[in-house]
Write a protein that holds these residues in place. Structure first.
Motif, mmCIF file in Angstrom:
data_model
loop_
_atom_site.group_PDB
_atom_site.id
_atom_site.type_symbol
_atom_site.label_atom_id
_atom_site.label_comp_id
_atom_site.label_asym_id
_atom_site.label_seq_id
_atom_site.Cartn_x
_atom_site.Cartn_y
_atom_site.Cartn_z
ATOM 1 N N UNK A 393 -9.055 -71.122 59.179
ATOM 2 C CA UNK A 393 -8.001 -71.165 57.626
ATOM 3 C C UNK A 393 -7.951 -72.350 57.304
ATOM 4 N N UNK A 394 -7.441 -73.463 58.188
ATOM 5 C CA UNK A 394 -7.208 -74.723 57.696
ATOM 6 C C UNK A 394 -8.325 -75.513 57.431
ATOM 7 N N UNK A 395 -9.431 -74.886 57.912
ATOM 8 C CA UNK A 395 -10.762 -75.929 57.617
ATOM 9 C C UNK A 395 -11.052 -75.523 55.935
ATOM 10 N N UNK A 396 -10.618 -74.426 55.347
ATOM 11 C CA UNK A 396 -10.905 -74.410 53.986
ATOM 12 C C UNK A 396 -10.456 -75.547 52.922
ATOM 13 N N UNK A 397 -9.461 -76.172 53.416
ATOM 14 C CA UNK A 397 -8.915 -77.280 52.856
ATOM 15 C C UNK A 397 -8.919 -78.719 53.373
ATOM 16 N N UNK A 398 -8.797 -78.633 54.630
ATOM 17 C CA UNK A 398 -8.499 -79.846 55.337
ATOM 18 C C UNK A 398 -9.857 -80.674 55.604
ATOM 19 N N UNK A 399 -9.792 -82.006 55.289
ATOM 20 C CA UNK A 399 -11.018 -83.003 55.556
ATOM 21 C C UNK A 399 -11.963 -82.443 56.859
ATOM 22 N N UNK A 400 -11.083 -82.396 58.084
ATOM 23 C CA UNK A 400 -11.447 -82.213 59.341
ATOM 24 C C UNK A 400 -10.388 -81.290 60.122
ATOM 25 N N UNK A 401 -10.845 -80.415 60.862
ATOM 26 C CA UNK A 401 -10.001 -79.727 61.849
ATOM 27 C C UNK A 401 -10.522 -80.078 63.393
ATOM 28 N N UNK A 402 -9.803 -80.732 63.976
ATOM 29 C CA UNK A 402 -10.325 -80.945 65.617
ATOM 30 C C UNK A 402 -9.496 -79.902 66.486
ATOM 31 N N UNK A 403 -10.168 -78.994 67.189
ATOM 32 C CA UNK A 403 -9.724 -78.048 68.202
ATOM 33 C C UNK A 403 -9.607 -78.723 69.636
ATOM 34 N N UNK A 404 -8.620 -79.119 70.028
ATOM 35 C CA UNK A 404 -8.214 -79.493 71.421
ATOM 36 C C UNK A 404 -7.886 -78.390 72.492
ATOM 37 N N UNK A 405 -8.966 -78.315 73.284
ATOM 38 C CA UNK A 405 -8.894 -77.500 74.301
ATOM 39 C C UNK A 405 -8.910 -77.890 75.807
ATOM 40 N N UNK A 406 -7.888 -77.517 76.487
ATOM 41 C CA UNK A 406 -7.577 -78.182 77.881
ATOM 42 C C UNK A 406 -8.998 -77.888 78.886
ATOM 43 N N UNK A 407 -9.476 -76.767 78.719
ATOM 44 C CA UNK A 407 -10.593 -76.015 79.449
ATOM 45 C C UNK A 407 -11.901 -76.736 79.209
ATOM 46 N N UNK A 408 -12.998 -76.451 80.009
ATOM 47 C CA UNK A 408 -14.175 -76.856 79.788
ATOM 48 C C UNK A 408 -14.929 -75.912 78.347
ATOM 49 N N UNK A 409 -14.401 -74.915 77.979
ATOM 50 C CA UNK A 409 -14.959 -74.423 77.028
ATOM 51 C C UNK A 409 -14.151 -73.298 76.394
ATOM 52 N N UNK A 410 -14.769 -72.846 75.183
ATOM 53 C CA UNK A 410 -14.026 -71.801 74.516
ATOM 54 C C UNK A 410 -14.139 -70.232 75.168
ATOM 55 N N UNK A 411 -15.298 -70.162 75.798
ATOM 56 C CA UNK A 411 -15.594 -68.695 76.054
ATOM 57 C C UNK A 411 -14.803 -67.799 77.024
ATOM 58 N N UNK A 412 -13.708 -68.709 77.705
ATOM 59 C CA UNK A 412 -12.873 -67.879 78.683
ATOM 60 C C UNK A 412 -11.806 -67.201 78.007
ATOM 61 N N UNK A 413 -11.687 -67.793 76.748
ATOM 62 C CA UNK A 413 -10.206 -67.404 75.975
ATOM 63 C C UNK A 413 -10.430 -67.001 74.489
#
Length: 558
Positions: A393-413
């Protein structure tokens, strides 16, 4: 090309790029207003602007402009922004789909929108004509005043101002925002006799003003129900998320005297979701706000009562009655209670974050802040669906969106469909193995210090925006000593109670607990607050409906 019927009369202009919809709007308008107004239709914003300029040159009057929101090249809001310059007194209406109600509310601030209509508007006698009747009457009166709306005056980086805007938006209350530094904001403060240091100031449609209102005062000011109509009910539902709304709809539709009690705004965490794409029956997705609004209106149609800004502090068993106590010392009672309190996002434990909460640091989506993120670098903390939806949602207007993830990937959650969307969005970047070490800023957030969980190395990044989604804690502390909870605070119910060691020792009845029944007979739980629940919108709605079936069974045997 614009098309019209007749000439020499005051104009109502409609613009929609879908020819079928355009014709349908014009047809319905002619049926009601064709004798007194000239109905003109256009199929693009550019054509409609040319038509307005031609009408202006001929000296014709335009009473109302109806514009579809989703049009290529120039959307409805962009068109209305330019139409104001040509006919500033024309009443402005935006035609939207359910998926665009947030944009419609934003348009109240951007283009002084008079009203927005959801498509389809059938039957027009109920959903189209009453709105236009009022707008045309006000236009004919010649006052040229805007349709009344709630006004909020506050400071851009005030945490409470942000909370008030979020409260109003989530409760579907249209409002206009004024910075206390702007001339109009200062004028409103002076007119209300409010001090500049007592912000936010909220002015209701009738001119009543309150400085620094709490949520209960704010709810009363804008017309939300806060006081129960009765002392005793068949079912009290505590919490207005998907589980609570599902229970209220089914309870009220089946004849139970039902009341929902919500401490903030209906919808829960799901209500803050910018887009839910895996909910049954919505192949194009639906926002949490839209789903919530539909459920709330559905419950009201069945006669359910809904209380907002009421905090529940205790639950007491009084014979066959279950008494619910509020923070103001009042209470209501019922034959049965459903606990659908949901969960809240956990707080990030890092230096500087607490002081900057609401001033650049936000927990949950805080969608009211999204327009202010235009052109900025935004950070989202978390690796589950809620974080991914917010990033999209934020990426529609923001210059950039950085997703900070503690784990090694997004696939687990995170759901696979959402990971694919993120991969295809060029201005979203995913940083795995990364956490927020600290936040810095004076008046508002200015910098984040990020730490690599493997190496321990740190990096400082400049940003004014961080949205946090790092897991959830159940809102059940007030139930301590009343119902059985697990070590994390989630409510244990049904067959799981035997594992927890309560039945049969502390169970009053001969029968075992029903599937969603807690350790207190007649008190049920549904949704995210239940131990081992699925933590999905669809399952929460299903549990709410199932709980009502079990309530009926309980009442029949009581």
């Amino acid at each position: 090309m614009a098309q019209s019927a007749g000439s020499g009369r005051t104009v109502i202009l409609t613009v929609d790029d879908d020819p079928g919809v355009s014709r349908a709007v014009a047809r319905d308008l002619r049926r009601r207003y064709g004798d007194g107004y000239r109905i003109v239709r256009a199929e693009s914003g550019e054509t409609a602007l040319d038509t307005l300029r031609e009408l202006k040159l001929r000296g014709d009057q335009v009473a109302a402009v109806l514009a579809d929101y989703r049009m290529p090249r120039m959307n409805g809001i962009e068109f209305l922004e330019q139409a104001i310059d040509v006919y500033p007194s024309a009443r402005r209406v935006l035609l939207t789909a359910y998926a665009d109600t947030d944009a419609a509310i934003d348009a109240i601030n951007l283009v002084d929108l008079d009203h927005y209509l959801l498509k389809p508007w059938d039957p027009p006698e109920e959903k189209l004509y009453p709105v236009l009747d009022d707008l045309l009457e006000s236009w004919r009166a010649g006052s040229h005043r805007l349709v009344a709306t709630t006004k909020v005056v506050g400071h851009r980086w005030s945490a409470r101002s942000s909370q008030v805007r979020e409260f109003l938006a989530r409760n579907q209350v249209p409002y206009r925002w004024y910075s206390s530094d702007d001339p109009e904001g200062r004028r409103l403060l002076e007119a209300a006799g409010a001090a500049a240091d007592r912000l936010p100031l909220v002015v209701a449609e009738d001119g009543t003003a309150l400085a620094e209102p709490d949520d209960t005062e704010l709810a009363g000011l804008v017309g939300l129900a806060t006081t129960p109509e009765e002392d005793f009910y068949d079912l009290v539902v505590i919490g207005g998320g998907p589980a609570g709304l599902g229970a209220v709809v089914y309870g009220a539709s089946e004849g139970l005297r039902t009341v929902l009690v919500e401490r903030s705004a209906t919808g829960g965490q799901a209500g803050q979701s910018s887009r839910i794409e895996n909910y049954l029956g919505f192949p194009d997705g639906v926002s949490g706000a839209q789903l919530t609004d539909r459920a709330r209106r559905q419950a009201a149609r069945f006669g359910a009562e809904m209380l907002t800004a009421r905090e529940v502090t205790g639950l007491e068993v009084n014979g066959a009655a279950r008494t619910v106590h509020f923070s103001d010392g009042t209470s209501i009672a019922a034959h049965s209670v459903l606990l659908a309190t949901g969960v809240s996002y956990r707080q990030l434990d890092a230096p500087g974050l607490a002081e900057l909460t609401g001033r650049g640091v936000f927990y949950g989506s805080a969608l009211t802040e999204a327009p202010s993120c235009q052109g900025h670098d935004v950070y989202v903390v978390g690796g589950a669906n809620s974080a991914g939806q917010a990033a999209m949602y934020l990426s529609r207007g923001a210059r950039s969106v950085t997703l900070l993830v503690r784990g090694p990937s997004l696939t687990a959650s995170m759901s696979h469909y959402l990971i694919q969307q993120i991969d295809r969005t060029p201005n979203i970047h995913v940083r795995t193995g990364t956490v927020v070490a600290s936040a810095h800023g004076t008046e508002h957030l200015e910098r984040l210090e990020l730490r690599d969980v493997k190496t321990g190395g740190t990096e400082t990044v400049d940003t004014q925006w961080v949205f946090v989604f790092i897991g959830a804690a159940p809102l059940t502390d007030w139930l301590e000593g009343t119902v059985t909870r697990d070590e994390r605070g989630f409510i244990v119910a049904g067959p799981d109670l035997a594992v927890a060691g309560r039945p049969p020792e502390d169970w009053e009845l001969d029968r075992p607990p029903y599937h969603l029944e807690t350790s207190v007979p007649g008190v049920f739980v549904a949704g995210d607050a239940r131990a081992e629940s699925a933590k999905r919108v669809a399952s929460a709605v299903g549990e709410g409906a199932m709980a009502v079936m079990l309530v009926h069974r309980y009442l029949e045997q009581s």
